[in-house]
Design a protein around this motif. Structure first.
Motif, PDB file in Angstrom:
ATOM      1  N   ASP A   1      69.636 -16.051  21.892  1.00 56.03           N
ATOM      2  CA  ASP A   1      69.917 -14.776  21.220  1.00 56.03           C
ATOM      3  C   ASP A   1      69.322 -13.606  21.991  1.00 56.03           C
ATOM      4  O   ASP A   1      69.907 -12.524  22.039  1.00 56.03           O
ATOM      5  CB  ASP A   1      69.353 -14.769  19.797  1.00 56.03           C
ATOM      6  N   PHE A   2      68.169 -13.823  22.584  1.00 54.77           N
ATOM      7  CA  PHE A   2      67.528 -12.745  23.336  1.00 54.77           C
ATOM      8  C   PHE A   2      68.266 -12.484  24.653  1.00 54.77           C
ATOM      9  O   PHE A   2      68.340 -11.348  25.100  1.00 54.77           O
ATOM     10  CB  PHE A   2      66.051 -13.073  23.558  1.00 54.77           C
ATOM     11  N   LEU A   3      68.810 -13.519  25.261  1.00 55.40           N
ATOM     12  CA  LEU A   3      69.621 -13.324  26.470  1.00 55.40           C
ATOM     13  C   LEU A   3      70.900 -12.558  26.156  1.00 55.40           C
ATOM     14  O   LEU A   3      71.308 -11.678  26.919  1.00 55.40           O
ATOM     15  CB  LEU A   3      69.948 -14.666  27.127  1.00 55.40           C
ATOM     16  N   VAL A   4      71.522 -12.861  25.033  1.00 56.26           N
ATOM     17  CA  VAL A   4      72.730 -12.141  24.620  1.00 56.26           C
ATOM     18  C   VAL A   4      72.402 -10.683  24.338  1.00 56.26           C
ATOM     19  O   VAL A   4      73.080  -9.769  24.821  1.00 56.26           O
ATOM     20  CB  VAL A   4      73.393 -12.826  23.398  1.00 56.26           C
TER      21      VAL A   4
ATOM     22  N   SER B   1      73.034  -9.639  12.669  1.00 56.75           N
ATOM     23  CA  SER B   1      72.600  -8.419  13.355  1.00 56.75           C
ATOM     24  C   SER B   1      71.093  -8.172  13.317  1.00 56.75           C
ATOM     25  O   SER B   1      70.583  -7.391  14.109  1.00 56.75           O
ATOM     26  CB  SER B   1      73.310  -7.214  12.749  1.00 56.75           C
ATOM     27  N   ARG B   2      70.379  -8.817  12.415  1.00 59.91           N
ATOM     28  CA  ARG B   2      68.960  -8.482  12.196  1.00 59.91           C
ATOM     29  C   ARG B   2      68.112  -8.581  13.453  1.00 59.91           C
ATOM     30  O   ARG B   2      67.377  -7.664  13.805  1.00 59.91           O
ATOM     31  CB  ARG B   2      68.393  -9.376  11.093  1.00 59.91           C
ATOM     32  N   ARG B   3      68.183  -9.706  14.149  1.00 59.52           N
ATOM     33  CA  ARG B   3      67.334  -9.880  15.338  1.00 59.52           C
ATOM     34  C   ARG B   3      67.733  -8.882  16.435  1.00 59.52           C
ATOM     35  O   ARG B   3      66.882  -8.305  17.097  1.00 59.52           O
ATOM     36  CB  ARG B   3      67.425 -11.307  15.864  1.00 59.52           C
TER      37      ARG B   3
ATOM     38  N   ILE C   1      78.088  -4.391  15.901  1.00 63.50           N
ATOM     39  CA  ILE C   1      79.241  -4.450  15.010  1.00 63.50           C
ATOM     40  C   ILE C   1      79.089  -5.743  14.215  1.00 63.50           C
ATOM     41  O   ILE C   1      79.176  -6.836  14.767  1.00 63.50           O
ATOM     42  CB  ILE C   1      80.560  -4.444  15.814  1.00 63.50           C
ATOM     43  N   SER C   2      78.811  -5.606  12.922  1.00 62.81           N
ATOM     44  CA  SER C   2      78.548  -6.740  12.062  1.00 62.81           C
ATOM     45  C   SER C   2      79.084  -6.434  10.667  1.00 62.81           C
ATOM     46  O   SER C   2      79.421  -5.287  10.367  1.00 62.81           O
ATOM     47  CB  SER C   2      77.043  -7.017  12.001  1.00 62.81           C
ATOM     48  N   PRO C   3      79.122  -7.439   9.790  1.00 63.14           N
ATOM     49  CA  PRO C   3      79.560  -7.157   8.420  1.00 63.14           C
ATOM     50  C   PRO C   3      78.698  -6.102   7.727  1.00 63.14           C
ATOM     51  O   PRO C   3      79.184  -5.354   6.893  1.00 63.14           O
ATOM     52  CB  PRO C   3      79.436  -8.511   7.718  1.00 63.14           C
ATOM     53  N   GLU C   4      77.411  -6.014   8.100  1.00 61.73           N
ATOM     54  CA  GLU C   4      76.518  -5.014   7.497  1.00 61.73           C
ATOM     55  C   GLU C   4      76.810  -3.606   8.004  1.00 61.73           C
ATOM     56  O   GLU C   4      76.637  -2.646   7.275  1.00 61.73           O
ATOM     57  CB  GLU C   4      75.041  -5.341   7.790  1.00 61.73           C
ATOM     58  N   THR C   5      77.177  -3.491   9.270  1.00 62.07           N
ATOM     59  CA  THR C   5      77.385  -2.164   9.859  1.00 62.07           C
ATOM     60  C   THR C   5      78.837  -1.709   9.853  1.00 62.07           C
ATOM     61  O   THR C   5      79.100  -0.521   9.922  1.00 62.07           O
ATOM     62  CB  THR C   5      76.877  -2.127  11.318  1.00 62.07           C
ATOM     63  N   HIS C   6      79.769  -2.656   9.789  1.00 60.18           N
ATOM     64  CA  HIS C   6      81.214  -2.354   9.811  1.00 60.18           C
ATOM     65  C   HIS C   6      81.943  -3.273   8.830  1.00 60.18           C
ATOM     66  O   HIS C   6      82.663  -4.169   9.257  1.00 60.18           O
ATOM     67  CB  HIS C   6      81.786  -2.568  11.222  1.00 60.18           C
TER      68      HIS C   6
END
Length: 137
Positions: free
Chosen positions: A99-102, A118-120, A131-136
């Protein structure tokens, strides 16, 4: 135009039919019509674990135009820094470096990230366009 790095969980949603599959599929279509969609070797390896061959994986994603990008040493360093901050904040070792590499890849090269987690990314890469369900919704 900012390209969009597609997190593996988006592909898994669509392929496995999760609760957020409709949102994920819709965003792939919507964004793919407006912006370049990209993946990197980390994402490719995560989704590749579900296929018997590279050809099978390519066939499964053949309806999408995906640009395959490499990771630089700058990205690797930034990922290590973010992962170190995560561990110092009490993060568990179970959450390994992918996840950190991405996130670092998106940050360093200026991609947005399409993800349902999106949290991490927001915590350790606050300048990212997420762009995630929380933001979009």
């Amino acid at each position: 135009m900012t390209s969009v790095l597609v997190d593996s969980n988006i592909f898994f949603d669509v392929m496995l039919g999760s609760d957020t599959a409709e949102w994920s599929a819709g965003k792939l279509v919507e964004l793919g019509g407006k912006r370049p969609l990209v993946v990197n070797p980390i994402i490719w390896s995560e989704i590749g674990a579900s296929f018997a061959s590279p050809e099978a994986l390519s066939r499964a994603l053949s309806g999408l135009v995906l640009e395959k990008l490499s990771l630089s040493f700058e990205v690797a360093f930034r990922a290590g820094q973010a992962h170190r901050a995560y561990r110092r904040a009490g993060g568990l070792r179970e959450r390994t470096l992918p996840d950190f590499l991405v996130g670092a890849h998106a940050e360093v090269e200026g991609h947005a990230v399409l993800t349902r987690d999106s949290r991490r990314y927001a915590t350790y890469f606050p300048s990212l366009e997420i762009i995630s369900p929380e933001t979009h919704p």
